[in-house]
Design an enzyme around this catalytic site. Structure first.
Site, mmCIF file in Angstrom:
data_model
loop_
_atom_site.group_PDB
_atom_site.id
_atom_site.type_symbol
_atom_site.label_atom_id
_atom_site.label_comp_id
_atom_site.label_asym_id
_atom_site.label_seq_id
_atom_site.Cartn_x
_atom_site.Cartn_y
_atom_site.Cartn_z
ATOM 1 C CD GLN A 177 2.462 -13.684 -13.237
ATOM 2 O OE1 GLN A 177 1.845 -14.644 -12.786
ATOM 3 N NE2 GLN A 177 1.974 -12.939 -14.219
ATOM 4 C CG HIS A 205 -1.782 -13.290 -10.178
ATOM 5 N ND1 HIS A 205 -3.000 -13.463 -10.786
ATOM 6 C CD2 HIS A 205 -0.866 -13.377 -11.168
ATOM 7 C CE1 HIS A 205 -2.834 -13.640 -12.084
ATOM 8 N NE2 HIS A 205 -1.545 -13.598 -12.343
ATOM 9 C CD GLU A 251 2.341 -20.017 -12.705
ATOM 10 O OE1 GLU A 251 1.181 -20.213 -13.116
ATOM 11 O OE2 GLU A 251 2.591 -19.249 -11.760
ATOM 12 C CG HIS A 252 4.678 -17.305 -15.531
ATOM 13 N ND1 HIS A 252 3.970 -17.240 -14.335
ATOM 14 C CD2 HIS A 252 3.761 -17.570 -16.493
ATOM 15 C CE1 HIS A 252 2.686 -17.440 -14.581
ATOM 16 N NE2 HIS A 252 2.532 -17.649 -15.877
ATOM 17 C CG ASP A 307 -0.876 -14.539 -17.773
ATOM 18 O OD1 ASP A 307 -0.510 -15.720 -17.639
ATOM 19 O OD2 ASP A 307 -0.729 -13.669 -16.897
ATOM 20 C CG HIS A 320 0.235 -65.043 -16.324
ATOM 21 N ND1 HIS A 320 -0.497 -65.076 -15.170
ATOM 22 C CD2 HIS A 320 0.285 -63.733 -16.710
ATOM 23 C CE1 HIS A 320 -0.875 -63.851 -14.852
ATOM 24 N NE2 HIS A 320 -0.415 -63.008 -15.775
#
Length: 434
Positions: A259, A262, A327-328, A361, A420
């Protein structure tokens, strides 16, 4: 890679550092994004073509904005046959996984004539944003298009920025065609999001926009939310490995770097109960950085957002993982499934030393579009649900309404909504007068 003792102070410092990566922290770009959105909304194609030439260096017009069948055919000739087969195998796994998420309409009828239910309908048009430029992400194409196809979306519009020659990466085009994109447009950035949200002479308006992008894309999605739906506002990628003394340090180091490569804002965190493992992982990371092609990016990422936290107990480590809400999340402990039951907050959970993050992924089937920056506390991965909407169904017979009409009228009167109450009362006014 820095090694710290896990305590309340180190945890809070880490959380504060991670929050700085959020798209919400980049207000300096919002004015530029708003200007682009207004221009595309007002001037449509004219602005869309102008921004594409300015930012991507390609002279876009109504005749070349749409990817043609010939361009797709040429892309197939440039993609390795073995890679194409891998894409198709990955598609099978992704499609089968998401098919299990499908929801259907239901109706519940009672003897008194009451019918209640839920009508599930796919959205009509979905827009999929796919990053372009120097990199190609066919996996992202699959993960965004296939859930929409499974949901039954009528039309899937994909946008992706072209290069200076007006070309799209062959793997991107092939993946889009295989997954089932109906139309592909050569436009990217905030201008593409605006086009999907408001429509232009060339690009149709959609109901929902999904897909990752840079800070301009993220802020543009945020700006158009409400006019159209969006999946989420994605931040930089992140991974947290939860490990004890039984973990393989080489595996842990390799997964953290998967990761970190990235970009420089990516985050890689190890939370462990073993000081020895912490030292070994740090050493392995140094060796890998010297070998890997994106070593410079990895080093910068780890310098800014890489952490090894040593906890006194596994419970303390689990609490930290839940607070970070990565996230992971990889679990490499002696009893990983037991640990998994205690995890409340994570985008995707990888269990055991052979469930490496890249498995998610590319290939396993679950979606890799995941909540970031702690939003896993309240958001979920992209799924079929994102492309479905639900309508409530209500039907009462006269007999069924008769038994409850006075309750409804009294409730409405309590809220001083006399119209109503009247709407129900008129149906029984003759009976009530008798």
């Amino acid at each position: 890679m820095r090694i710290e003792k896990l305590n309340e102070g180190s945890k809070q410092n880490l959380l504060e550092a991670l929050l700085k990566r959020s798209p919400n922290s980049y207000g300096m770009y919002e004015a530029s994004v708003q200007e682009i959105i207004r221009a595309v909304k007002d001037k449509k194609d004219e602005a869309l073509f102008s921004y594409t030439e300015r930012f991507d260096g390609f002279s876009l017009n109504k005749n070349n904005i749409l990817v043609t069948k010939e361009e797709i055919d040429q892309a197939y000739q440039k993609v390795d046959g073995q890679l194409l087969e891998i894409i198709r195998r990955a598609m099978k796994n992704i499609r089968e996984y998401h098919a299990k998420q499908m929801q259907y309409s239901w109706f519940d009828s009672k003897p008194d004539g009451t019918i209640l239910g839920q009508k599930v309908t796919a959205i009509q048009k979905a827009g999929v944003y796919v990053p372009g430029g120097k990199a190609a992400y066919p996996s992202s194409v699959l993960m965004n298009i296939l859930p929409a196809k499974v949901a039954g979306v009528e039309k899937i519009i994909m946008v992706t920025p072209p290069d200076k020659e007006g070309k799209i990466a062959p793997t991107t085009l092939v993946a889009a065609n295989e997954a089932g994109a109906d139309e592909i447009y050569k436009v990217g950035g905030a201008q593409a999001i605006a086009a999907l949200a408001y429509g232009t002479q060339s690009v149709p308006k959609v109901d929902k926009i999904v897909g990752p992008g840079n800070i301009y894309v993220a802020l543009a999605k945020k700006a158009v939310y409400g006019h159209v739906s969006i999946d989420s506002i994605a931040g930089p990628s992140e991974i947290l490995v939860l490990a004890d003394e039984t973990a393989n340090p080489r595996y842990v180091a390799a997964d953290l770097l998967s990761q970190a490569e990235h970009d420089e804002l990516a985050s890689a965190i190890l939370v462990t109960t073993s000081q020895e493992l912490a030292k070994e992982v740090s050493s392995q990371i140094d060796q890998f950085i010297a070998e890997l092609s994106r070593g410079e990016i990895i080093a910068k990422s780890l310098e800014n957002y890489g952490h090894i936290l040593v906890a006194d107990t596994l419970e303390e480590a689990i609490d930290a993982a839940n607070e970070i809400a990565s996230e992971h999340l990889e679990i490499m402990t002696a009893n990983p499934f037991e640990v998994m039951t205690k995890i409340r907050n994570a985008g995707a959970i990888f269990i055991g030393e052979y469930a490496s993050e890249p498995l998610g992924d590319y290939f396993a089937g679950p979606n890799h579009v995941l909540p970031t920056n702690g939003t896993a506390k309240f958001f979920s991965p992209l799924s079929v649900d994102d492309f479905l909407k639900k309508s409530s169904i209500i039907s009462y017979s006269k007999e069924a309404l008769r038994t409850v009409h006075k309750d409804i009228e009294q409730f409405a009167q309590a809220e001083r909504l006399t119209a109503h109450a009247n709407s129900v009362r008129v149906r029984f006014e003759k009976e009530d007068c008798q």
